[in-house]
Design a protein around this motif. Structure first.
Motif, short mmCIF file in Angstrom:
data_model
loop_
_atom_site.label_atom_id
_atom_site.label_comp_id
_atom_site.label_asym_id
_atom_site.label_seq_id
_atom_site.Cartn_x
_atom_site.Cartn_y
_atom_site.Cartn_z
N ALA A 18 1.97 0.92 -15.70
CA ALA A 18 1.18 0.70 -14.49
C ALA A 18 0.89 -0.76 -14.18
CB ALA A 18 -0.15 1.46 -14.61
N THR A 202 2.63 -2.30 -3.26
CA THR A 202 2.29 -1.04 -2.61
C THR A 202 2.40 0.10 -3.62
OG1 THR A 202 3.05 -1.83 -0.45
CG2 THR A 202 2.90 0.57 -0.77
N TYR A 203 1.33 0.90 -3.68
CA TYR A 203 1.24 1.99 -4.65
C TYR A 203 1.12 3.33 -3.92
CZ TYR A 203 -0.19 -1.64 -8.03
OH TYR A 203 -0.26 -2.76 -8.83
N SER A 204 1.78 4.36 -4.47
CA SER A 204 1.46 5.72 -4.08
C SER A 204 0.09 6.06 -4.68
CB SER A 204 2.51 6.69 -4.61
OG SER A 204 2.46 6.76 -6.03
N GLN A 207 0.42 6.26 -8.45
CA GLN A 207 0.58 4.94 -9.05
C GLN A 207 -0.72 4.16 -9.04
OE1 GLN A 207 3.73 3.64 -6.45
NE2 GLN A 207 5.33 4.04 -7.97
N TYR A 208 -1.47 4.27 -7.94
CA TYR A 208 -2.72 3.53 -7.87
C TYR A 208 -3.75 4.07 -8.85
CZ TYR A 208 -6.58 0.83 -6.08
OH TYR A 208 -7.63 -0.05 -5.99
N VAL A 211 -2.99 2.68 -12.22
CA VAL A 211 -3.48 1.31 -12.39
C VAL A 211 -4.97 1.32 -12.73
CG1 VAL A 211 -3.93 -0.88 -11.23
CG2 VAL A 211 -1.75 0.26 -10.90
N SER A 244 -0.44 6.02 0.49
CA SER A 244 -0.11 4.76 -0.19
C SER A 244 -1.03 3.64 0.28
CB SER A 244 1.36 4.36 0.05
OG SER A 244 1.58 4.01 1.40
N THR A 246 -1.70 -0.88 -0.31
CA THR A 246 -1.16 -2.14 -0.81
C THR A 246 -2.29 -3.00 -1.35
OG1 THR A 246 0.69 -2.08 0.75
CG2 THR A 246 0.14 -4.22 -0.22
#
Length: 261
Positions: A18, A202-204, A207-208, A211, A244, A246
């Motif tokens: 991540a 930029t994260y889905s 993904q975010y 993180v 998503s 950013t």
């Protein structure tokens, strides 16, 4: 602080997957200023899973990386298996015995704040030859990217994290003070410089959330609060921003030269 800095080791694979890598321009600038090459000896403090170690190893330099977490070190060793001149050691930097031969470069990326402030500058200086360089990479989340999301997501934090200041917002990069004060104030260093680099990622929603799950303050939340916070954030990303967002990162490269004598 000691307990918080150990949370990263709880899920090293997640951390490796991540956490963002560093901008190539930052790595190139560090290699240029430190004149990295096959003859260079580098000490890296807190390499994590090798986010900076790997691109530095491409220069062919010899790297000793001292990592507190055994699981983090294991992932780093796997990622660096094609670089035999890199050695990853599991140790607390504060108590790790320095080798007799000094280093040309001591580098620490997004981890120096976890090192005991009574120790970090003095020991970094002791590790370096006169004229050697200390390089710190400091990372901040700054205003930019999907700015409306970062304004609206504050309500999730105010609901689930009692330590969240009301109305908190990311600051513009121009308002982030330079990270030069500590090395500039040390009698062991001179010629302190700083260079700044930004990157937007930029994260889905998945993904975010991953993180966020690597951040020590999120991991330290009570389980119910953490679940509620992450669910609230995910719902906002998916239903308010099309799945998503950013995020803008500011990376500052601070380099200082070890004084002679």
């Amino acid at each position: 602080m000691a307990a918080l800095r150990e949370t990263f080791n709880q899920d090293a694979e997640l951390y490796d997957r991540a956490r963002p890598r560093y901008p190539p321009a930052l790595v190139a600038e560090l290699a240029r200023v430190a004149a990295l090459g096959p003859d260079s000896r580098v000490l890296e403090i807190g390499p994590g899973t090798g986010q900076l170690t790997l691109p530095l190893a491409e220069s062919g330099c010899r790297i000793t990386a001292v990592e507190l977490g055994d699981a983090m070190a294991a992932v780093a060793r796997r990622r660096l298996r094609d670089h035999p001149r890199v050695e990853v050691r599991v140790a607390e930097f504060e108590s790790w015995p320095l080798p007799e031969e000094p280093f040309d470069l001591v580098v620490c990326a997004t981890a120096f704040h976890w090192i005991d402030p009574e120790v970090r500058m003095v020991k970094a200086a002791r590790a370096l030859r006169p004229g050697g360089r200390l390089a710190l990479v400091l990372t901040e989340h700054v205003a930019g990217g999907t700015e409306e999301f970062f304004a609206r997501v504050q309500s999730c934090y105010e609901r689930w994290d009692p330590d969240t200041p009301p109305g908190l917002r990311p600051r513009p990069a121009s308002e982030i003070p330079a990270g030069t004060a500590e090395p500039a104030g040390s009698p062991h260093f001179e010629q302190v410089t700083a260079a700044r680099f930004t990157q937007d990622i930029t994260y889905s929603s998945d993904q975010y959330i991953d993180v966020l799950r690597t951040y020590s303050n999120h991991r330290a939340l009570e389980e119910r609060a953490r679940r509620g916070l992450l669910a609230c954030v995910r719902n906002l990303v998916d239903n308010g921003f099309g799945g998503s967002v950013t995020k803008r990162y500011l990376h500052e490269l601070v380099i200082a030269t070890r004084v002679a004598g």
